[in-house]
Design a protein around this motif. Structure first.
Motif, short mmCIF file in Angstrom:
data_model
loop_
_atom_site.label_atom_id
_atom_site.label_comp_id
_atom_site.label_asym_id
_atom_site.label_seq_id
_atom_site.Cartn_x
_atom_site.Cartn_y
_atom_site.Cartn_z
N ASN A 38 0.83 -1.21 0.00
CA ASN A 38 0.00 0.00 0.00
C ASN A 38 0.86 1.26 0.00
N ALA A 39 1.99 1.22 0.69
CA ALA A 39 2.90 2.37 0.71
C ALA A 39 3.44 2.66 -0.68
N GLU A 40 3.82 1.61 -1.42
CA GLU A 40 4.34 1.80 -2.78
C GLU A 40 3.27 2.37 -3.70
N THR A 41 2.05 1.89 -3.56
CA THR A 41 0.94 2.41 -4.37
C THR A 41 0.68 3.88 -4.05
N LEU A 42 0.68 4.20 -2.78
CA LEU A 42 0.45 5.59 -2.36
C LEU A 42 1.55 6.50 -2.88
N ALA A 43 2.80 6.07 -2.78
CA ALA A 43 3.92 6.88 -3.27
C ALA A 43 3.81 7.09 -4.78
N ARG A 44 3.48 6.04 -5.52
CA ARG A 44 3.29 6.17 -6.98
C ARG A 44 2.19 7.19 -7.29
N ASP A 45 1.08 7.08 -6.60
CA ASP A 45 -0.04 7.99 -6.84
C ASP A 45 0.33 9.44 -6.53
N LEU A 46 1.10 9.66 -5.46
CA LEU A 46 1.52 11.01 -5.11
C LEU A 46 2.39 11.61 -6.21
N VAL A 47 3.34 10.83 -6.72
CA VAL A 47 4.22 11.33 -7.77
C VAL A 47 3.43 11.55 -9.06
N LEU A 48 2.63 10.58 -9.46
CA LEU A 48 1.89 10.71 -10.71
C LEU A 48 0.91 11.89 -10.69
N SER A 49 0.39 12.23 -9.52
CA SER A 49 -0.55 13.36 -9.44
C SER A 49 0.12 14.67 -9.84
N GLU A 50 1.44 14.75 -9.71
CA GLU A 50 2.16 15.96 -10.09
C GLU A 50 2.44 16.02 -11.59
N TRP A 51 2.29 14.91 -12.29
CA TRP A 51 2.60 14.83 -13.73
C TRP A 51 1.35 14.70 -14.60
N ARG A 52 0.23 14.36 -14.02
CA ARG A 52 -1.02 14.27 -14.78
C ARG A 52 -1.60 15.66 -14.98
N PRO A 53 -2.56 15.80 -15.90
CA PRO A 53 -3.17 17.12 -16.13
C PRO A 53 -3.60 17.78 -14.82
N GLY A 54 -3.21 19.05 -14.68
CA GLY A 54 -3.51 19.80 -13.47
C GLY A 54 -2.39 19.76 -12.44
N GLY A 55 -1.43 18.87 -12.62
CA GLY A 55 -0.31 18.76 -11.69
C GLY A 55 0.76 19.80 -11.96
N ASP A 56 1.68 19.93 -11.04
CA ASP A 56 2.74 20.95 -11.12
C ASP A 56 3.61 20.84 -12.37
N TYR A 57 3.86 19.63 -12.85
CA TYR A 57 4.78 19.43 -13.96
C TYR A 57 4.07 19.13 -15.29
N ALA A 58 2.77 18.99 -15.27
CA ALA A 58 2.02 18.54 -16.45
C ALA A 58 2.17 19.47 -17.64
N GLN A 59 2.06 20.75 -17.43
CA GLN A 59 2.08 21.68 -18.55
C GLN A 59 3.47 21.82 -19.17
N ALA A 60 4.52 21.78 -18.36
CA ALA A 60 5.88 21.94 -18.88
C ALA A 60 6.41 20.66 -19.53
N ARG A 62 6.85 17.93 -22.05
CA ARG A 62 6.53 17.72 -23.46
C ARG A 62 6.48 16.23 -23.80
N GLY A 63 6.81 15.39 -22.84
CA GLY A 63 6.79 13.94 -23.05
C GLY A 63 5.52 13.34 -22.48
N ALA A 64 5.63 12.10 -22.09
CA ALA A 64 4.49 11.37 -21.55
C ALA A 64 4.48 11.47 -20.02
N VAL A 65 3.37 11.04 -19.44
CA VAL A 65 3.34 10.86 -17.99
C VAL A 65 4.42 9.83 -17.68
N PRO A 66 5.25 10.06 -16.67
CA PRO A 66 6.39 9.16 -16.46
C PRO A 66 5.98 7.73 -16.14
N VAL A 67 6.82 6.82 -16.60
CA VAL A 67 6.71 5.42 -16.22
C VAL A 67 7.54 5.28 -14.95
#
Length: 97
Positions: A38-60, A62-67
């Motif tokens: 559950n900790a790994e899932t939560l950490a992944r979700d926290l990071v991905l939320s910053e890269w998906r639309p609306g996140g801090d890094y989403a607009q800048a 130019r690539g994909a949401v990180p793997v």
């Protein structure tokens, strides 16, 4: 509930960085969860939320949401969980070595 420190790596981004482009990163998250899975899932979700639309890094980005990959994960004591630095930054890299 115990605390866990999760070190993640991400690749597949294209983020303008100085006179180059960052193509990946490393980051750490300190999370509280019932178990390691559950900790790994939560950490992944926290990071991905910053890269998906609306996140801090989403607009800048130019690539994909990180793997994301879990590089390392381990439990930490409650003192470090409560008073330790909460990971939120990124260490970007520009070239695959």
């Amino acid at each position: 509930m115990p605390y866990f420190k999760i070190l993640l790596s991400g690749r597949g981004i294209d983020l303008p960085f100085d006179d180059d482009s960052a193509i990946g990163f490393f980051t750490t998250r300190l999370v509280r969860a019932a178990d390691l899975a559950n900790a790994e899932t939560l950490a992944r979700d926290l990071v991905l939320s910053e890269w998906r639309p609306g996140g801090d890094y989403a607009q800048a980005n130019r690539g994909a949401v990180p793997v994301l990959s879990i590089e390392r994960s381990f439990p930490v004591g409650w003192l470090q969980g409560i008073f330790g630095r909460k990971g939120s930054g990124y260490a970007f890299y520009c070239h695959e070595d």
